[in-house]
Design a protein around this motif. Structure first.
Motif, PDB file in Angstrom:
ATOM      1  N   GLU A 150       0.847  -1.187   0.000  1.00 50.11           N
ATOM      2  CA  GLU A 150       0.000   0.000   0.000  1.00 50.11           C
ATOM      3  C   GLU A 150       0.887   1.242   0.000  1.00 50.11           C
ATOM      4  O   GLU A 150       1.723   1.411   0.897  1.00 50.11           O
ATOM      5  CB  GLU A 150      -0.905   0.014   1.227  1.00 50.11           C
ATOM      6  CG  GLU A 150      -1.853  -1.169   1.305  1.00 50.11           C
ATOM      7  CD  GLU A 150      -2.693  -1.146   2.566  1.00 50.11           C
ATOM      8  OE1 GLU A 150      -2.703  -0.108   3.259  1.00 50.11           O
ATOM      9  OE2 GLU A 150      -3.343  -2.177   2.870  1.00 50.11           O
ATOM     10  N   GLY A 168       1.038   5.375   0.076  1.00 51.59           N
ATOM     11  CA  GLY A 168       0.235   6.517   0.482  1.00 51.59           C
ATOM     12  C   GLY A 168       0.188   7.621  -0.557  1.00 51.59           C
ATOM     13  O   GLY A 168       0.987   7.668  -1.505  1.00 51.59           O
ATOM     14  N   ASP A 169      -0.751   8.529  -0.365  1.00 47.67           N
ATOM     15  CA  ASP A 169      -0.928   9.651  -1.285  1.00 47.67           C
ATOM     16  C   ASP A 169       0.334  10.509  -1.348  1.00 47.67           C
ATOM     17  O   ASP A 169       0.950  10.811  -0.325  1.00 47.67           O
ATOM     18  CB  ASP A 169      -2.094  10.522  -0.821  1.00 47.67           C
ATOM     19  CG  ASP A 169      -3.433   9.801  -0.916  1.00 47.67           C
ATOM     20  OD1 ASP A 169      -3.517   8.809  -1.671  1.00 47.67           O
ATOM     21  OD2 ASP A 169      -4.388  10.234  -0.231  1.00 47.67           O
ATOM     22  N   GLY A 170       0.678  10.922  -2.556  1.00 45.01           N
ATOM     23  CA  GLY A 170       1.789  11.836  -2.748  1.00 45.01           C
ATOM     24  C   GLY A 170       3.160  11.227  -2.570  1.00 45.01           C
ATOM     25  O   GLY A 170       4.171  11.942  -2.582  1.00 45.01           O
ATOM     26  N   ALA A 207       1.831   8.565   3.520  1.00 47.50           N
ATOM     27  CA  ALA A 207       1.679   9.685   2.583  1.00 47.50           C
ATOM     28  C   ALA A 207       2.939  10.540   2.550  1.00 47.50           C
ATOM     29  O   ALA A 207       3.592  10.769   3.567  1.00 47.50           O
ATOM     30  CB  ALA A 207       0.487  10.541   3.010  1.00 47.50           C
ATOM     31  N   GLU A 260       4.434   8.622   7.671  1.00 45.09           N
ATOM     32  CA  GLU A 260       4.305   9.690   6.678  1.00 45.09           C
ATOM     33  C   GLU A 260       5.570  10.543   6.575  1.00 45.09           C
ATOM     34  O   GLU A 260       6.311  10.712   7.534  1.00 45.09           O
ATOM     35  CB  GLU A 260       3.117  10.585   7.038  1.00 45.09           C
ATOM     36  CG  GLU A 260       1.778   9.858   7.021  1.00 45.09           C
ATOM     37  CD  GLU A 260       0.624  10.776   7.338  1.00 45.09           C
ATOM     38  OE1 GLU A 260       0.859  11.935   7.733  1.00 45.09           O
ATOM     39  OE2 GLU A 260      -0.535  10.341   7.181  1.00 45.09           O
TER      40      GLU A 260
END
Length: 370
Positions: free
Chosen positions: A119, A121-123, A140, A158
């Motif tokens: 998985e 993350g965004d960005g 992210a 993150e």
């Protein structure tokens, strides 16, 4: 043709606001890079936060500078200045403002290999030749540069920055805002071996001597079933190595920083905001408290506890527990005051030897050596 270097631009007012300093003069003046005072010119920000740099600043073509708090900035012919208190802390803010991030756009490079179960993350930005294993979770905004390998079941929080060539072993847990410098290894097997019968090392520990009657070593590996657990805001230096735990995890607390070439053995527990400098080695199952500073080439023996707020001088050899709020030096490590007394005594030995020789000359027929 000389290659053009990318620059970051800021106004004097904006820089002062970030540093908590006082902006004076033409505060809308734009500067593009920090420079040493003597080398600074128009468009540069001269770094002269201490009066000892005044001479170099006076000889430069700088129009803007960062100066000490009560500096007479106009005497240097500047158009603008930023007045700060703690100079080294100001340097941290300046280098953060002008730092150029790695040139890695968000997204996954076509030459990265990522298991379908991972998985991302965004960005997040993942560079070429990165390998990410099964069931990995990447937070992210994480940036992973080229040739990084991340084994199965790893979790990374993150906004981490993982530089080229980093190796992260299976089941490692890492918090937010993590930084890994090139070539570090997190989650390698611990250095654990045993012999079928008691060996010479065990005999020495038990009896203080070696008889030669102990069994010849046939070293058998003890595998590492644990992992490594790292908190938030941790930084690991280049070519550092952190071993996984034998059964429980090796742990590094929030805000702790490891320098280049540091080795952390299996099962080691390190507290929060601890600073571990280059070439430090910490043996298996040692416990290091909070806010500890281990200077360069410090060695910590296995199963030793170093209390919180301890400072260990360079090349100290810590073989026994150290109480909190203590500074230790030397080998074996001892409190600073005791170490300094011993050092002074050693320095007196040549003088005492000369005095003894003089006495022997005066009393040639008597043995005064004891």
């Amino acid at each position: 043709m000389e290659k053009k270097v990318s620059l970051v631009s800021h106004s004097i007012a904006d820089i002062a606001a970030q540093l908590g300093g006082q902006a004076v003069g033409q505060t809308d003046l734009i500067v593009t890079r920090p420079r040493e005072p003597a080398a600074a010119g128009p468009g540069d920000l001269a770094l002269a936060m201490d009066p000892k740099f005044a001479a170099g600043l006076a000889q430069s073509r700088a129009e803007a500078a960062v100066l000490w708090a009560d500096a007479d900035w106009q005497s240097f012919g500047l158009k603008a200045a930023i007045l700060v208190g703690r100079s080294r802390y100001a340097m941290s803010g300046i280098t953060t403002l002008f730092d150029l991030p790695p040139g890695l756009a968000p997204g996954i490079h076509s030459m990265a290999v990522i298991d379908p179960s991972a998985e991302i993350g965004d960005g997040a930005a993942i560079g070429p030749f990165v390998a990410i294993g099964a069931n990995v979770r990447i937070g992210a905004g994480v940036r992973i540069l080229s040739h990084v390998s991340i084994a199965e079941d790893v979790i990374i929080g993150e906004h981490a920055l993982i530089h080229a060539g980093v190796r992260i072993g299976a089941r490692v847990r890492i918090g937010d805002r993590f930084i890994a410098q090139p070539g570090c290894v997190i989650g390698s097997d611990g250095f654990s071996f045993v012999t079928p019968e008691p060996n010479a090392v065990e005999e020495m520990k038990r009896t203080g001597r070696i008889t030669g009657e102990t069994a010849a070593p046939e070293w058998t590996r003890i595998n590492s079933l644990g992992a490594v657990r790292i908190g938030d805001d941790v930084e690991i230096g280049a070519n550092a190595a952190i071993d996984r735990g034998t059964v429980s995890d090796t742990k590094i607390g929030n805000g702790t920083k490891l320098d280049n070439l540091v080795h952390i053995g299996h099962n080691v527990q390190i507290g929060e905001t601890t600073l571990i400098c280059g070439q430090v080695g910490i043996a298996g199952s040692a416990v290091i408290g909070d806010r500890v500073v281990l200077a360069g080439q410090v060695g910590v023996a296995d199963h030793v506890t170093v209390g919180s707020d301890v400072i260990a001088g360079a090349q100290a050899g810590i073989a026994n527990n150290v109480k909190p709020e203590t500074m230790v030096m030397g080998y074996p490590a001892q409190p600073r005051e005791q170490f300094m007394r011993g050092l002074k005594s050693i320095r007196r030995v040549p003088m005492l030897s000369e005095r003894l020789a003089a006495v022997e000359k005066r009393v040639p027929n008597e043995d005064v050596s004891g």
